[in-house]
Write a protein that holds these residues in place. Structure first.
Motif: not given
Length: 428
Positions: A198-204, A228-229, A259-261
């Motif tokens: 995933p390129m979206l991740v949670n707080d943990a 966004l990673i 992709a990286c952000f």
């Protein structure tokens, strides 16, 4: 994350280590937080034991029909219950305060890491390849790309804003070719498993690799709370989170093209032209999860894999050992690989390979166990760029440019470019 027991055992050594990174002494404040946490825990355990004893005494009093004694004991249990609840909250608060304080302190540098607080103290280890001599003045990538009509900065600004670019036609294909070439090399010759995280991740997940809590300003966040990673290191490393891995399964080696952000919050005025420093870029990431006794050799192996990409592309580069103050917060030791850019007449970073030791593993509670053993150990984690695809595109453009503005395609990329020999302007 640091081991509070190790800090208690040798606070002076801890403060000396983080001082090498320009961090003020922290050991005494951490020990005081830990004392409060342990005191709450000790009182909680004592009162819990007392409550268990009282429960037995209440049972005995009721068996003897001594209701007065039973009522007296029950009143004490009620008072204990209120205090236990308060202590539980107090203990959680102390634990959270200690964890937060520990999580903001960077990793301790290895003994073989040079002293120094910025890039001026980095040490050049080796140079590979010789920069080409041109019969003309080499251009920078943005001049080449715009002249070809395949690099559109104006449209990037229109669509998104500053630090975005639209690539077209043969340059878009060249960038794709670079990413595919890197993945194929790492998976077929270096044993990495290709992933698509995933390129979206949670707080943990962002916390596990060290982006949170200290570096949240460097990230982009959605309105629904996802991050966004900034690199595929973040999701790939967290695959080990909360696991106990049999050491016979290690090493785990992952690679991904994503992709990286990055917000580039601290980059105002730096590399404002071109594609060197973008909010969005593609990168092939390398991640290794290894047993603690294997991370030093894995670090060398990973760096060699990243260097091999540049060797196959025929790009001159140098390998640097970063000083203590120039490393990323999670790193215990870092090698930077800098590629030669003739348009800029200097070397620029294209890869950073870091051994994070157990710093990330403690945050993620990622452990391993040797076959037949009961005791677990924290794994060691490593990450590296293998490589930053946009910067590789820049390096190919500048190093393979011709006087007429066309760009020769490196031999290693020709199979990915349908056999194309040269990138040139449409209609030429």
């Amino acid at each position: 994350m640091h081991d509070i027991k190790a800090i208690r055992d040798n606070p002076e050594a801890f403060d000396r280590a983080i001082a090498r990174r320009g961090v003020a002494p922290q050991a005494q404040a951490l020990i005081e937080l830990d004392k409060k946490r342990r005191a709450s825990q000790l009182e909680f355990d004592d009162l819990q034991s007392r409550r268990n004893t009282l429960s037995k005494e209440i049972g005995a009093a009721k068996a003897k029909k001594d209701e007065a004694r039973a009522s007296e004991l029950m009143a004490e249990v009620t008072a204990l219950k209120d205090r236990l609840a308060a202590l539980e909250t107090e203990q959680k608060d102390h634990e959270a305060a200690l964890t937060d304080a520990l999580s903001r302190i960077p990793n301790m540098p290895g003994d073989d890491v040079p002293e120094g607080l910025d890039e001026k103290s980095n040490v050049e280890l080796r140079r590979t390849g010789t920069p080409k001599t041109y019969s003309f003045k080499p251009k920078e990538h943005f001049d080449l790309g715009e002249a070809l009509g395949y690099m559109d900065f104006a449209s990037g600004v229109k669509l998104a804003g500053a630090r975005f670019t639209v690539l077209k036609s043969q340059l878009a294909r060249l960038e794709r070719a670079l990413g595919q070439f890197m993945l194929d090399l790492h998976t077929t010759e270096f044993g990495y498993t290709e992933m698509q995280p995933p390129m979206l991740v949670n707080d943990a997940t962002a916390f596990g690799t060290g982006q949170l809590p200290k570096f949240g300003d460097d990230l982009f966040r959605t309105t629904t709370g996802y991050w966004l990673i900034p690199t595929a290191e973040v999701p790939l490393t967290n695959l080990a989170r909360d696991l106990i891995i049999d050491e016979s399964e290690l090493p785990w080696r992952f690679t991904a093209l994503t992709a990286c952000f990055r917000s580039e919050a601290g980059a105002a005025g730096r590399d404002t032209r071109g594609m060197i420093r973008q909010h969005q870029f593609d990168k092939v990431e390398l991640v290794s999860i290894v047993s603690p006794d294997k991370s030093v050799e894995e670090h060398e192996r990973m760096t060699g894999a990243a260097e091999e990409v540049l060797k196959r592309l025929g790009l001159p580069f140098r390998t640097m050992l970063l000083c203590a103050g120039d490393m990323g917060g999670a790193a215990r030791k870092t090698y930077d690989i800098e590629v030669w850019l003739p348009g800029q007449d200097q070397y620029r970073e294209i890869s950073s390979c870091s051994n994070c030791w157990d710093w990330q593993a403690r945050r993620m509670n990622a452990r391993c166990r040797a076959p037949g053993e009961k005791q677990t150990r924290f794994v060691h984690t490593l990450n590296g760029s293998g490589l930053a695809v946009g910067r590789a595109l820049i390096a190919v453009m500048e190093n393979y440019q011709n006087e007429d503005g066309s760009i020769a395609v490196p031999d290693a990329l020709k199979p990915y470019m349908g056999g194309l020999e040269k990138i040139e302007k449409v209609g030429k």
